[in-house]
Design a protein around this motif. Structure first.
Motif, PDB file in Angstrom:
ATOM      1  N   THR A 166       0.856  -1.183   0.000  1.00 16.94           N
ATOM      2  CA  THR A 166       0.000   0.000   0.000  1.00 16.94           C
ATOM      3  C   THR A 166       0.892   1.234   0.000  1.00 16.94           C
ATOM      4  OG1 THR A 166      -1.379  -1.293   1.490  1.00 16.94           O
ATOM      5  CG2 THR A 166      -2.046   0.969   1.095  1.00 16.94           C
ATOM      6  N   ILE A 167       0.669   2.100  -0.968  1.00 22.64           N
ATOM      7  CA  ILE A 167       1.407   3.374  -1.005  1.00 22.64           C
ATOM      8  C   ILE A 167       0.552   4.393  -0.264  1.00 22.64           C
ATOM      9  CG2 ILE A 167       2.374   5.169  -2.489  1.00 22.64           C
ATOM     10  CD1 ILE A 167       2.575   3.084  -4.713  1.00 22.64           C
ATOM     11  N   LYS A 168       0.985   4.724   0.943  1.00 20.86           N
ATOM     12  CA  LYS A 168       0.218   5.685   1.753  1.00 20.86           C
ATOM     13  C   LYS A 168       0.617   7.088   1.294  1.00 20.86           C
ATOM     14  CE  LYS A 168      -0.867   2.281   4.700  1.00 20.86           C
ATOM     15  NZ  LYS A 168      -2.122   1.844   5.252  1.00 20.86           N
ATOM     16  N   CYS A 169      -0.315   7.819   0.770  1.00 21.72           N
ATOM     17  CA  CYS A 169       0.018   9.114   0.152  1.00 21.72           C
ATOM     18  C   CYS A 169      -0.146  10.259   1.150  1.00 21.72           C
ATOM     19  CB  CYS A 169      -0.891   9.356  -1.048  1.00 21.72           C
ATOM     20  SG  CYS A 169      -0.850   8.010  -2.225  1.00 21.72           S
ATOM     21  N   PRO A 170       0.966  10.910   1.526  1.00 18.58           N
ATOM     22  CA  PRO A 170       0.846  12.036   2.456  1.00 18.58           C
ATOM     23  C   PRO A 170       0.126  13.227   1.820  1.00 18.58           C
ATOM     24  CG  PRO A 170       3.126  11.250   2.271  1.00 18.58           C
ATOM     25  CD  PRO A 170       2.350  10.614   1.177  1.00 18.58           C
ATOM     26  N   SER A 171       0.131  13.333   0.489  1.00 18.43           N
ATOM     27  CA  SER A 171      -0.624  14.402  -0.175  1.00 18.43           C
ATOM     28  C   SER A 171      -1.211  13.824  -1.464  1.00 18.43           C
ATOM     29  CB  SER A 171       0.289  15.577  -0.489  1.00 18.43           C
ATOM     30  OG  SER A 171       1.115  15.226  -1.574  1.00 18.43           O
ATOM     31  N   ARG A 172      -1.886  14.691  -2.244  1.00 24.34           N
ATOM     32  CA  ARG A 172      -2.575  14.154  -3.426  1.00 24.34           C
ATOM     33  C   ARG A 172      -1.679  14.014  -4.658  1.00 24.34           C
ATOM     34  NH1 ARG A 172      -6.876  16.905  -0.935  1.00 24.34           N
ATOM     35  NH2 ARG A 172      -8.631  15.502  -0.557  1.00 24.34           N
ATOM     36  N   ASN A 173      -0.373  14.193  -4.510  1.00 23.29           N
ATOM     37  CA  ASN A 173       0.524  14.080  -5.670  1.00 23.29           C
ATOM     38  C   ASN A 173       0.755  12.614  -6.044  1.00 23.29           C
ATOM     39  OD1 ASN A 173       0.820  16.807  -5.637  1.00 23.29           O
ATOM     40  ND2 ASN A 173       2.635  16.739  -4.322  1.00 23.29           N
ATOM     41  N   ILE A 174      -0.319  11.949  -6.361  1.00 21.82           N
ATOM     42  CA  ILE A 174      -0.276  10.504  -6.590  1.00 21.82           C
ATOM     43  C   ILE A 174       0.741  10.123  -7.652  1.00 21.82           C
ATOM     44  CG2 ILE A 174      -1.692   8.508  -7.256  1.00 21.82           C
ATOM     45  CD1 ILE A 174      -2.564   9.957  -4.750  1.00 21.82           C
ATOM     46  N   ALA A 175       0.720  10.864  -8.758  1.00 18.00           N
ATOM     47  CA  ALA A 175       1.600  10.506  -9.882  1.00 18.00           C
ATOM     48  C   ALA A 175       3.059  10.471  -9.413  1.00 18.00           C
ATOM     49  CB  ALA A 175       1.410  11.500 -11.016  1.00 18.00           C
ATOM     50  N   ASP A 176       3.436  11.428  -8.573  1.00 16.23           N
ATOM     51  CA  ASP A 176       4.829  11.473  -8.086  1.00 16.23           C
ATOM     52  C   ASP A 176       5.138  10.266  -7.207  1.00 16.23           C
ATOM     53  OD1 ASP A 176       5.148  13.791  -9.382  1.00 16.23           O
ATOM     54  OD2 ASP A 176       5.004  15.094  -7.617  1.00 16.23           O
ATOM     55  N   TYR A 177       4.204   9.919  -6.296  1.00 18.34           N
ATOM     56  CA  TYR A 177       4.457   8.775  -5.399  1.00 18.34           C
ATOM     57  C   TYR A 177       4.589   7.489  -6.205  1.00 18.34           C
ATOM     58  CZ  TYR A 177       3.141  12.015  -1.754  1.00 18.34           C
ATOM     59  OH  TYR A 177       3.093  13.101  -0.939  1.00 18.34           O
ATOM     60  N   ILE A 178       3.732   7.346  -7.211  1.00 15.51           N
ATOM     61  CA  ILE A 178       3.772   6.133  -8.030  1.00 15.51           C
ATOM     62  C   ILE A 178       5.106   6.059  -8.776  1.00 15.51           C
ATOM     63  CG2 ILE A 178       2.765   5.069 -10.109  1.00 15.51           C
ATOM     64  CD1 ILE A 178       0.024   5.801  -9.025  1.00 15.51           C
ATOM     65  N   LYS A 179       5.479   7.192  -9.366  1.00 14.68           N
ATOM     66  CA  LYS A 179       6.731   7.240 -10.147  1.00 14.68           C
ATOM     67  C   LYS A 179       7.937   6.914  -9.260  1.00 14.68           C
ATOM     68  CE  LYS A 179       8.914  10.638 -12.881  1.00 14.68           C
ATOM     69  NZ  LYS A 179       8.948  12.060 -13.006  1.00 14.68           N
ATOM     70  N   ASN A 180       7.997   7.544  -8.095  1.00  8.90           N
ATOM     71  CA  ASN A 180       9.156   7.336  -7.206  1.00  8.90           C
ATOM     72  C   ASN A 180       9.218   5.912  -6.687  1.00  8.90           C
ATOM     73  OD1 ASN A 180       9.865   9.941  -7.532  1.00  8.90           O
ATOM     74  ND2 ASN A 180       8.983  10.675  -5.604  1.00  8.90           N
ATOM     75  N   THR A 181       8.053   5.380  -6.289  1.00  6.99           N
ATOM     76  CA  THR A 181       8.016   4.010  -5.750  1.00  6.99           C
ATOM     77  C   THR A 181       8.505   3.024  -6.804  1.00  6.99           C
ATOM     78  OG1 THR A 181       6.094   4.683  -4.466  1.00  6.99           O
ATOM     79  CG2 THR A 181       6.507   2.335  -4.591  1.00  6.99           C
ATOM     80  N   LYS A 182       7.996   3.217  -8.015  1.00  2.38           N
ATOM     81  CA  LYS A 182       8.376   2.316  -9.108  1.00  2.38           C
ATOM     82  C   LYS A 182       9.876   2.431  -9.398  1.00  2.38           C
ATOM     83  CE  LYS A 182       6.680   1.217 -13.666  1.00  2.38           C
ATOM     84  NZ  LYS A 182       5.767   1.569 -14.730  1.00  2.38           N
TER      85      LYS A 182
END
Ligand SMILES: C[S@@+](CC[C@H](N)C(=O)[O-])C[C@H]1O[C@@H](n2cnc3c(N)ncnc32)[C@H](O)[C@@H]1O
Length: 332
Positions: free
Chosen positions: A287-303
């Motif tokens: 689960t990627i817990k998102c501290p803010s709504r910048n989902i695209a950034d979290y997905i990109k960084n995690t990947k």
């Protein structure tokens, strides 16, 4: 009034928390849309719509703009829904009717004298009397009737479609998280038949572990917090009261799950350093817990962090996710 629009229309449902991101996607795709309430969008598009935020989407088959509603209109609607079902399936196909009323003042039990359940039963009973097969637990299709304040929309959902996750909540479920894993298994079509053991990171109170145990998987549940007391006698679950970074195991697992409530980059680093404990082609759910709504950034960084050891990434906001995205991947 029928839909005369040349472009097909879709009714999409998603969580209010990601509507802003979804609207950005719709604008990017140049789709016309109408927000019906905080969950639903009516979208016109020549192409089918795919988005990690969608909880469900179906092609609109009937649409009526309305300004008032009476019981007589419900009867007309019931006839139309029956015709729709009869044209769509044969008598042997199991199905169910799902009605929802999302109106405010115009449509409620007082103004139309019926609630959504009454409408479902009224339509379903008439069809059953004509030999059609209602199956509430294992339907192949769900015929949906959504009554909004200004518009009524009907369509059909094929439950084979992963965008139509329809999990059944059970009273013995340990936590909301358990439902997230149940949904992930369905959505990502995770084959658990070859999974004998799993490492569950951030396991407490134990929803994921219980879900895995129910599939006869031996689980090492890692969390400094307590597991639910109902799991004490579960012989498939072993609780390690440590932090994920302290794991020192020689065991190799068929699956790793990770629902730790920590920063996505930190969580990804843990998955990277523990990747040697997952067998090649073993599956991982995080689960990627998102501290803010910048989902695209979290997905990109995690990947980016995980690409060295994992492959076949998939991401989805599931109905029981909050400010988080569920990720599925395989060990390289
Ligand atoms: C959302 S809860 C997990 C819910 C659980 N998956 C379930 O199904 O019931 C998040 C958990 O992560 C745990 N956690 C946070 N950081 C952790 C770490 N570094 N190592 C292990 N567990 C951690 C917390 O103690 C908390 O119990």
């Amino acid at each position: 009034m029928r839909n005369n629009n040349a472009e097909p229309e879709y009714l999409a449902r998603l969580a209010p928390v990601f509507q802003h991101e979804f609207i950005k996607q719709l604008k990017h795709l140049d789709c016309r849309y109408r927000k019906l309430n905080k969950y639903y969008f009516l979208i016109s598009s020549k192409r089918s719509i795919k988005s990690i935020f969608l909880h469900s989407i179906f092609r609109v088959k009937m649409k009526f703009e309305v300004s008032g509603f009476t019981k007589k209109r419900i009867n007309d609607l019931s006839e139309l829904m029956q015709d729709f079902v009869k044209k769509s399936i044969n008598k042997k196909t199991p199905f169910k009717i799902s009605c929802s009323i999302s109106g405010t003042q115009t449509f409620n039990t007082n103004t139309i004298g019926m609630n959504a359940k009454d409408i479902e039963v009224a339509i379903g009973t008439k069809l059953e009397l004509q030999g059609y097969k209602i199956d509430l637990l294992k339907p192949k299709y769900i015929f949906i009737l959504n009554i909004f304040n200004t518009v009524i929309i009907a369509g059909k959902v094929d439950l084979k479609n992963p965008a139509a996750i329809n999990i059944i909540e059970k009273p013995e479920d340990i936590s909301r998280a358990q439902l997230k894993l149940r949904e992930a298994i369905l959505y990502f079509k995770i084959d658990l038949s070859g999974v004998r053991n799993a490492l569950d990171l951030g396991a407490a109170p134990g929803g994921f572990s219980k879900e895995l145990s129910m599939h006869r998987i031996k689980v090492i549940a890692v969390d400094t917090a307590d597991l639910d007391k109902r799991l004490e006698k579960d012989r498939n679950i072993t609780h390690l009261r440590i932090k994920a970074a302290e794991i020192n195991s020689g065991q190799v697992f068929d699956m790793i799950t990770n629902d730790m409530n920590i920063d996505p980059a930190e969580s990804a680093q843990v998955m990277l350093s523990l990747s040697n404990l997952l067998r090649t082609n073993g599956s991982a759910v995080m689960t990627i817990k998102c501290p803010s709504r910048n989902i695209a950034d979290y997905i990109k960084n995690t990947k980016k962090i995980l690409s060295a050891k994992y492959t076949k990434f998939r991401f989805q906001h599931l109905p029981h996710n909050r400010m988080e995205i569920t990720m599925f991947m395989l060990k390289k």
